[in-house]
Design a protein around this motif. Structure first.
Motif, PDB file in Angstrom:
ATOM      1  N   SER A   9      58.023  12.500  47.186  1.00  0.00           N
ATOM      2  CA  SER A   9      59.157  11.559  47.128  1.00  0.00           C
ATOM      3  C   SER A   9      60.015  11.610  48.377  1.00  0.00           C
ATOM      4  N   GLY A  10      59.860  12.672  49.175  1.00  0.00           N
ATOM      5  CA  GLY A  10      60.823  12.841  50.267  1.00  0.00           C
ATOM      6  C   GLY A  10      60.189  13.084  51.611  1.00  0.00           C
ATOM      7  N   ARG A  11      60.677  14.147  52.283  1.00  0.00           N
ATOM      8  CA  ARG A  11      60.255  14.370  53.682  1.00  0.00           C
ATOM      9  C   ARG A  11      58.824  14.869  53.786  1.00  0.00           C
ATOM     10  N   GLY A  12      58.292  15.486  52.727  1.00  0.00           N
ATOM     11  CA  GLY A  12      56.869  15.856  52.717  1.00  0.00           C
ATOM     12  C   GLY A  12      56.515  17.106  53.494  1.00  0.00           C
ATOM     13  N   SER A  13      57.443  18.065  53.575  1.00  0.00           N
ATOM     14  CA  SER A  13      57.086  19.280  54.319  1.00  0.00           C
ATOM     15  C   SER A  13      56.034  20.100  53.572  1.00  0.00           C
ATOM     16  N   ASN A  14      56.039  20.027  52.242  1.00  0.00           N
ATOM     17  CA  ASN A  14      54.977  20.722  51.492  1.00  0.00           C
ATOM     18  C   ASN A  14      53.631  20.029  51.668  1.00  0.00           C
ATOM     19  N   LEU A  15      53.650  18.708  51.727  1.00  0.00           N
ATOM     20  CA  LEU A  15      52.422  17.958  52.040  1.00  0.00           C
ATOM     21  C   LEU A  15      51.910  18.403  53.408  1.00  0.00           C
ATOM     22  N   LEU A  85      51.994  17.965  42.648  1.00  0.00           N
ATOM     23  CA  LEU A  85      53.320  17.362  42.789  1.00  0.00           C
ATOM     24  C   LEU A  85      54.079  18.192  43.827  1.00  0.00           C
ATOM     25  N   ALA A  86      54.284  17.583  44.992  1.00  0.00           N
ATOM     26  CA  ALA A  86      54.912  18.296  46.107  1.00  0.00           C
ATOM     27  C   ALA A  86      56.233  17.606  46.428  1.00  0.00           C
ATOM     28  N   GLY A  87      57.227  17.873  45.563  1.00  0.00           N
ATOM     29  CA  GLY A  87      58.513  17.208  45.758  1.00  0.00           C
ATOM     30  C   GLY A  87      58.509  15.803  45.191  1.00  0.00           C
ATOM     31  N   PHE A  88      57.813  15.616  44.074  1.00  0.00           N
ATOM     32  CA  PHE A  88      57.771  14.295  43.422  1.00  0.00           C
ATOM     33  C   PHE A  88      58.840  14.257  42.342  1.00  0.00           C
ATOM     34  N   ASN A 106      52.898  21.766  40.022  1.00  0.00           N
ATOM     35  CA  ASN A 106      54.165  21.360  40.644  1.00  0.00           C
ATOM     36  C   ASN A 106      54.759  22.557  41.371  1.00  0.00           C
ATOM     37  N   ILE A 107      55.408  22.275  42.492  1.00  0.00           N
ATOM     38  CA  ILE A 107      56.155  23.346  43.175  1.00  0.00           C
ATOM     39  C   ILE A 107      57.626  23.156  42.884  1.00  0.00           C
ATOM     40  N   HIS A 108      58.261  24.226  42.452  1.00  0.00           N
ATOM     41  CA  HIS A 108      59.692  24.175  42.117  1.00  0.00           C
ATOM     42  C   HIS A 108      60.434  25.186  42.995  1.00  0.00           C
ATOM     43  N   PRO A 109      61.590  24.777  43.554  1.00  0.00           N
ATOM     44  CA  PRO A 109      62.261  25.659  44.516  1.00  0.00           C
ATOM     45  C   PRO A 109      63.213  26.671  43.893  1.00  0.00           C
ATOM     46  N   ALA A 110      62.789  27.306  42.822  1.00  0.00           N
ATOM     47  CA  ALA A 110      63.564  28.402  42.217  1.00  0.00           C
ATOM     48  C   ALA A 110      62.605  29.201  41.334  1.00  0.00           C
ATOM     49  N   VAL A 174      63.882  29.545  50.774  1.00  0.00           N
ATOM     50  CA  VAL A 174      62.925  29.203  49.709  1.00  0.00           C
ATOM     51  C   VAL A 174      61.822  28.287  50.258  1.00  0.00           C
ATOM     52  N   LEU A 175      62.210  27.352  51.118  1.00  0.00           N
ATOM     53  CA  LEU A 175      61.214  26.404  51.638  1.00  0.00           C
ATOM     54  C   LEU A 175      60.098  27.122  52.395  1.00  0.00           C
ATOM     55  N   LYS A 176      60.475  28.158  53.131  1.00  0.00           N
ATOM     56  CA  LYS A 176      59.464  28.943  53.869  1.00  0.00           C
ATOM     57  C   LYS A 176      58.424  29.507  52.896  1.00  0.00           C
ATOM     58  N   ILE A 177      58.913  29.969  51.757  1.00  0.00           N
ATOM     59  CA  ILE A 177      58.014  30.527  50.742  1.00  0.00           C
ATOM     60  C   ILE A 177      57.137  29.427  50.147  1.00  0.00           C
ATOM     61  N   GLU A 178      57.767  28.281  49.865  1.00  0.00           N
ATOM     62  CA  GLU A 178      57.025  27.159  49.266  1.00  0.00           C
ATOM     63  C   GLU A 178      55.810  26.803  50.111  1.00  0.00           C
ATOM     64  N   HIS A 179      56.021  26.776  51.425  1.00  0.00           N
ATOM     65  CA  HIS A 179      54.945  26.329  52.326  1.00  0.00           C
ATOM     66  C   HIS A 179      53.756  27.267  52.335  1.00  0.00           C
TER      67      HIS A 179
HETATM   68  C1  GRF Z   1      60.809  21.142  47.734  1.00  0.00           C
HETATM   69  O1  GRF Z   1      61.864  22.042  47.762  1.00  0.00           O
HETATM   70  C2  GRF Z   1      60.091  21.205  46.401  1.00  0.00           C
HETATM   71  O2  GRF Z   1      60.082  22.468  45.848  1.00  0.00           O
HETATM   72  C3  GRF Z   1      60.929  20.313  45.550  1.00  0.00           C
HETATM   73  O3  GRF Z   1      61.307  19.258  46.401  1.00  0.00           O
HETATM   74  C4  GRF Z   1      61.288  19.708  47.747  1.00  0.00           C
HETATM   75  C5  GRF Z   1      60.377  18.807  48.499  1.00  0.00           C
HETATM   76  O4  GRF Z   1      60.385  19.053  49.861  1.00  0.00           O
HETATM   77  N1  GRF Z   1      60.243  19.984  44.325  1.00  0.00           N
HETATM   78  P1  GRF Z   1      59.336  18.375  50.796  1.00  0.00           P
HETATM   79  O5  GRF Z   1      59.385  16.872  50.534  1.00  0.00           O
HETATM   80  O6  GRF Z   1      57.991  18.948  50.498  1.00  0.00           O
HETATM   81  O7  GRF Z   1      59.762  18.688  52.205  1.00  0.00           O
END
Ligand code: GRF
Length: 206
Positions: A9-15, A85-88, A106-110, A174-179
């Motif tokens: 849905s957003g900037r897509g850094s996880n993508l 689901l990567a920020g959807f 799904n990835i959740h930031p907590a 947290v984002l560093k960990i997500e990636h």
């Molecule tokens: C991430 O923090 C993810 O955990 C959450 O939304 C954010 C999406 O970031 N569900 P990005 O679009 O992947 O940069």
């Protein structure tokens, strides 16, 4: 080859983290399609240089969008094995969840099951974590069921936030960990190393 559909849905850094891992750890994974609820989603820009199809998706009929009703046929046609689901930010309809049981993550930031549920996304999560004075936070990858952030937890990693001065610092850590965590779980899935046993999820070692 594991064929994945990535929803953003957003900037897509996880993508981007998944794209970056494909030539390395995720050589047996292909992103077969990227979908977003926003036609002008910045994350779409990240796949322009690859031949990856993209779709904008909506619950209702809208110019330039497919509807969620059309989704099962598209996923079937593309032989999708895993939905990521990567920020959807929208809810995946129950029919799709039934079709892809334990095949949607799904990835959740907590650290679930805390700081999750409806409305708990993006900075809302980090603000709550900060205001609760939580001393650790982290990322969670979980299976998606019909309730927001409720499915079984597959993997989590935590980070010390005892010295942060604001929610933005939590988000950054947290984002560093997500990636790392999301590609790690996709790899385990591609190797069939995620198993459900005793009502829990186990990740098999090498
Ligand atoms: C991430 O923090 C993810 O955990 C959450 O939304 C954010 C999406 O970031 N569900 P990005 O679009 O992947 O940069």
């Amino acid at each position: 080859m594991l064929r994945i559909a990535v929803f953003v849905s957003g900037r897509g850094s996880n993508l981007q983290a998944i794209l970056n891992a494909i030539p390395n750890d995720l050589r047996n994974v292909e992103i077969s399609v990227v979908l977003s609820n926003k036609a002008d989603c910045p994350a779409f820009d990240r796949v322009r240089e690859y031949q990856i199809p993209t779709y904008s998706i909506s619950y209702t009929h809208k110019e330039g969008y497919i509807t969620f009703l059309e989704l099962p046929a598209i996923l079937k046609e593309l032989k999708i094995d895993l939905i990521v689901l990567a920020g959807f930010l929208k809810k995946i309809p129950d029919e799709v969840i039934d079709l892809y049981q334990n095949k949607i993550i799904n990835i959740h930031p907590a650290l679930l099951p805390s700081f999750g549920g409806k409305g708990m996304y993006g900075m809302n999560v980090h603000n709550e974590v900060f205001n609760a004075s939580a001393q650790v936070s982290g990322a969670t990858v979980h299976f998606v069921d019909k309730i927001y952030d409720n499915g079984k937890i597959i993997a989590q990693q935590c980070v010390d936030i005892s010295n942060v001065k604001n929610p933005d610092e939590i988000a950054e850590r947290v984002l560093k960990i997500e990636h790392k965590l999301l590609p790690f779980v996709i790899k385990k899935f591609s190797e069939n190393k995620i198993v459900l046993r005793n009502n829990r999820v186990y990740l098999l070692e090498e």
